[in-house]
Each structure stands twice: as structure tokens, then as C-alpha cells.
Scaffold this active site. Structure first.
Site, mmCIF file in Angstrom:
data_model
loop_
_atom_site.group_PDB
_atom_site.id
_atom_site.type_symbol
_atom_site.label_atom_id
_atom_site.label_comp_id
_atom_site.label_asym_id
_atom_site.label_seq_id
_atom_site.Cartn_x
_atom_site.Cartn_y
_atom_site.Cartn_z
ATOM 1 N N SER A 146 45.608 40.843 44.459
ATOM 2 C CA SER A 146 46.186 42.096 44.969
ATOM 3 C C SER A 146 46.923 42.798 43.843
ATOM 4 O O SER A 146 46.708 42.479 42.663
ATOM 5 C CB SER A 146 47.120 41.782 46.145
ATOM 6 O OG SER A 146 47.509 42.967 46.790
ATOM 7 N N ASN A 147 47.789 43.745 44.151
ATOM 8 C CA ASN A 147 48.583 44.411 43.122
ATOM 9 C C ASN A 147 49.960 44.759 43.678
ATOM 10 O O ASN A 147 50.255 44.490 44.845
ATOM 11 C CB ASN A 147 47.857 45.659 42.596
ATOM 12 C CG ASN A 147 47.578 46.639 43.714
ATOM 13 O OD1 ASN A 147 48.490 47.131 44.353
ATOM 14 N ND2 ASN A 147 46.290 46.895 43.972
ATOM 15 N N ALA A 148 50.787 45.381 42.839
ATOM 16 C CA ALA A 148 52.210 45.547 43.183
ATOM 17 C C ALA A 148 52.507 46.765 44.052
ATOM 18 O O ALA A 148 53.663 47.051 44.338
ATOM 19 C CB ALA A 148 53.028 45.627 41.897
ATOM 20 N N ALA A 168 46.379 51.878 46.005
ATOM 21 C CA ALA A 168 45.996 51.175 44.779
ATOM 22 C C ALA A 168 44.928 50.159 45.188
ATOM 23 O O ALA A 168 45.236 49.034 45.588
ATOM 24 C CB ALA A 168 47.207 50.485 44.174
#
Ligand code: CTP
Length: 397
Positions: A206-208, A273
Site C-alpha cells: 500500500s502507500n501512505a 494514490a
């Protein structure tokens, strides 16, 4: 500002005297200003100052007003409430739902836009607790007019001075003008948050992203009368009340929801995102570790925005570009590539963007125009962004 009803909350800080100047400017601009002072504010400045400037009663307590529940009437009658200066104490109360005096009670009862302008010693402002409260308030759509750096009452320099009167007035104007009507009744689709690409039942890529920007856009567009669909990836943040929200986890799910819901929208903003790749294989069972390294083959996810660009029809299509270098060049390339009408460039190299309270954005349009949205809280930038987009949508009609 003519006939704009402003409720001004003044709390106990040395900058309370500046609230008098703000009141005077607002009154001269034609606004009708009601003032609530906390008990601590009265130690710095007197109610007489404000009642002289506004020619209206000043409210200092839940109990001494001629009526029994002044807090409800005051927030119902006003178009906007601004707390300037806002101490660490009032921010903490507001973030935690504490209502123990007239101002905090009124803020809790407010269904109108709230602006807070913190002013305090820099150590208090920078304290993680204060920052966490600001983050909470910002996520709830409260406009924060960040303090400025300069000479503080403690005879030292630091961040914590009340924002300039010009910035306070800008924030009020922005909040008031945001119902300018272009988005009323329009269908708006927004993608937001990260996506999560599973490897097995407990591991994922995943991402932030927290989705804060997309959530702020959804809240703002709803406040302007749009019919909003928010397609939201996995985040702990809550979507705004009253917004039709489709919760998704993977890029493929976000793609499916976006194709179904964003096609034919008047405005689509892709703020998500999206993970560009996903593990080629997903194990139905938890992968057991071994001593060997693990190679994970990744395959491309579909590009949601690009696909929407290929089927654009009459939709005004807006993307985001998170860049660390050659920001505008890269963003313009994306704008052309994905057949967008506008792209918001987010400089993520300056510790802004993902998961932060403040953000800095520039909006580039297909026609070559640019609009600096400046630095500010995500709700503030969401409002500025929709102002700029609404202007272009209106012009394109
Ligand atoms: N986007 C999308 N679907 C994807 C990937 C991106 O809808 N699979 C959208 C994002 O929501 C954003 C824009 O496309 O609006 C970002 O474009 P992208 O090409 O992914 O650029 P960046 O992630 O900014 O960076 P880079 O291409 O440099 O990796």
C-alpha cells in the site's frame, strides 16, 4: 462582506487585541459581527472594546445573556464563525468535544463553517498534542489559518503569531464565497485514499495516503450543493456525513467503481494514490516464512484516470500529480497523456502531501493557465481548488 454575519470568538491570548482591529475592518466592510469572549480573553481586552466597535452586545457567558440559550441562536444566525486568536486550550476543547463555556458550546453546536486562527507560544504550537488537535480539526473540515513566525510575547522569535488580518479576511471571504453556485446540482465523483494490494490474507502492498485531500474535496463539493460520490480506499479517516461513499480496497475495485460511477459525471477528481502494481499471485492462505528471500512478481494495475480520460465525454477531469522533481513538466506530461482538463501538482519533496496537515498545490489547466493555490490546510486548498475549477467549468460552458 456586506450583510455577512460573522460570529467572532476571542480567547485569552496576547493577540486578543488584534481581534479588535479585525472586528473594526469587518464592520467597515459591512459585516454584522457578534462577539463571544472567553473569561480569559476578558483579562486581555474588555467587552466594551468590541461592543463599541460592533454596536451590538458582546457575549461572555452562557448565563448572563438576556436569553437562555444564546449559543444556539448565535451559531444559527451567523454565516461563519472565526476564533481569533485561538488558544491551545480552545483547539483542544473543540477537537475533543469539550463544551464548558459559551464559546466552546457554540462551536460544538455550529453547523456553519468554522475558522480557527491559532496564536500561542511556539513550544505550545509545536507540541504534538496541539498538532494532533489541528489535524483532527482540519480533517473535520475546519479551516485553520496557520500562525506566522515572528516576535512573540515571550520576547523570542518563533512560530505562533496570529495570522495577519489580511489572511484572516481571506479565509472568511473564501468560506463565504464558496457557495458560488456553479457546482449546485452537479454530479461530482472523487477517488481518494490509498489502495491495498494483498499478497495473502494478512499482507499487502500500500502507500501512505490517508485520503484527507479527497475527503476535504468531497466535503467542500457537497457544501456547494453538488451530488458527490466518493470512492474511498482503505483509510482510518471517516468520509464526510451525507456523502455517498463507496468503500474499496484494491485498485481493481476502485477502477470498477470509478468506471461505473464517474462516467458521465460533470466533474471527476482523481485524488487517490492508486498502487501502480499488485502482486501477480495472491495466496489464499498465509504465506509461511522460510530462510530464503522472497521474490514477488508484480503486475500492472489499470490506470483509472487514463481510462476515464479515454471515455471523457463532457466530464471535467482533474488529476493529481505527486512529484519530487521537475514538477510541472512531469505534471503537464500526465495532463496530456491522460486527457485531463486540469492537474493539481503536489510537491511531496517538501515534507508536504501524504499524511500531513498542510499542503501546497499548483493547478495547471489544459489551456495553459496556472493557478497557485498556495500553502494551507487540505480543506482550505480543497475550497480554493473548487473555486478555480468552477471558474473554468463556467467558462467552458
Ligand atoms: N491514477 C489513477 N489510477 C492509477 C494510477 C494513478 O487513477 N492506476 C491517478 C491518480 O489518482 C492521480 C494521477 O493518476 O490523479 C497520478 O498519476 P500517475 O501517473 O500515477 O502519477 P504519479 O503517481 O504522480 O507518479 P509517477 O507516474 O511518476 O509514478
Amino acid at each position: 462582506m456586506k450583510d455577512t454575519r460573522v460570529l467572532l470568538g476571542v480567547t485569552g491570548g496576547i493577540a486578543a487585541y488584534k481581534a479588535a482591529a479585525l472586528t473594526s475592518t469587518l464592520v467597515q466592510a459591512g459585516a454584522i459581527v457578534d462577539v463571544i469572549m472567553t473569561a480569559e480573553a476578558e483579562r486581555f481586552i474588555t467587552p466594551l472594546t468590541f461592543s463599541s466597535l460592533t454596536a451590538r452586545p458582546v457575549y461572555t457567558s452562557l448565563w448572563d445573556a438576556p436569553e437562555r440559550i444564546p449559543h444556539i441562536r448565535l451559531v444559527r444566525e451567523a454565516h461563519v464563525v472565526i476564533v481569533a486568536p485561538a488558544t491551545a486550550n480552545i483547539l483542544g476543547k473543540l477537537a475533543n468535544g469539550v463544551a464548558d463555556d459559551l464559546l466552546s458550546t457554540a462551536l460544538l453546536a455550529a453547523r456553519i463553517p468554522i475558522i480557527v486562527a491559532p496564536a500561542m507560544n511556539s513550544a505550545m504550537y509545536e507540541h504534538p498534542e496541539t498538532q494532533a488537535h489541528l489535524q483532527t480539526l482540519s480533517e473535520r473540515g475546519i479551516t485553520i489559518v496557520a500562525p506566522e513566525s515572528g516576535f512573540l510575547a515571550e520576547r523570542e522569535s518563533g512560530v505562533g503569531r496570529l495570522a495577519s488580518e489580511e489572511r484572516l479576511l481571506d479565509a472568511i471571504r473564501l468560506v463565504i464565497s464558496s457557495g458560488n453556485g456553479v457546482l449546485r446540482g452537479k454530479r461530482v465523483a472523487i477517488t481518494a485514499g490509498p489502495t491495498r494490494e494483498p499478497m495473502d490474507p494478512i499482507r499487502h502492498l500500500s502507500n501512505a495516503s490517508t485520503g484527507a485531500m479527497g475527503i476535504a474535496l468531497a466535503r467542500e463539493a457537497t457544501a456547494r450543493g453538488a451530488e458527490v460520490t466518493l470512492i474511498l480506499g482503505p483509510t482510518a479517516l471517516l468520509p464526510p456525513a451525507g456523502v455517498r461513499t463507496i468503500r474499496v480496497v484494491t485498485a481493481q475495485q476502485m477502477f470498477d467503481a470509478a468506471i461505473a460511477d464517474a462516467t458521465g459525471a460533470d466533474l471527476t477528481i482523481a485524488s487517490a494514490a492508486v498502487a501502480d502494481w499488485r502482486p501477480a499471485e495472491q495466496s489464499a492462505q498465509k504465506l509461511k516464512k522460510s530462510d530464503a528471500d522472497l521474490n514477488v512478481r508484480m503486475v500492472r494495475n489499470p490506470d483509472i484516470l487514463k481510462t476515464l480520460g479515454e471515455r471523457k465525454g463532457g466530464t471535467f477531469l482533474v488529476g493529481f500529480a505527486a512529484e519530487t522533481q521537475a514538477h510541472e513538466e512531469n505534471a503537464l506530461e500526465k495532463l496530456r497523456n491522460k486527457n485531463l482538463d486540469a492537474i493539481a501538482v503536489n510537491d511531496v519533496s517538501e515534507e508536504r502531501g501524504f499524511g500531513t496537515v498542510e499542503n501546497k498545490l499548483t493547478l495547471l489547466f489544459a489551456g495553459g493557465e496556472r493557478e497557485e493555490l498556495g500553502t494551507g490546510s487540505k480543506p482550505l486548498l480543497a475550497a480554493r481548488m473548487l473555486d478555480a475549477i468552477a471558474k473554468r467549468m463556467e467558462a467552458a460552458k
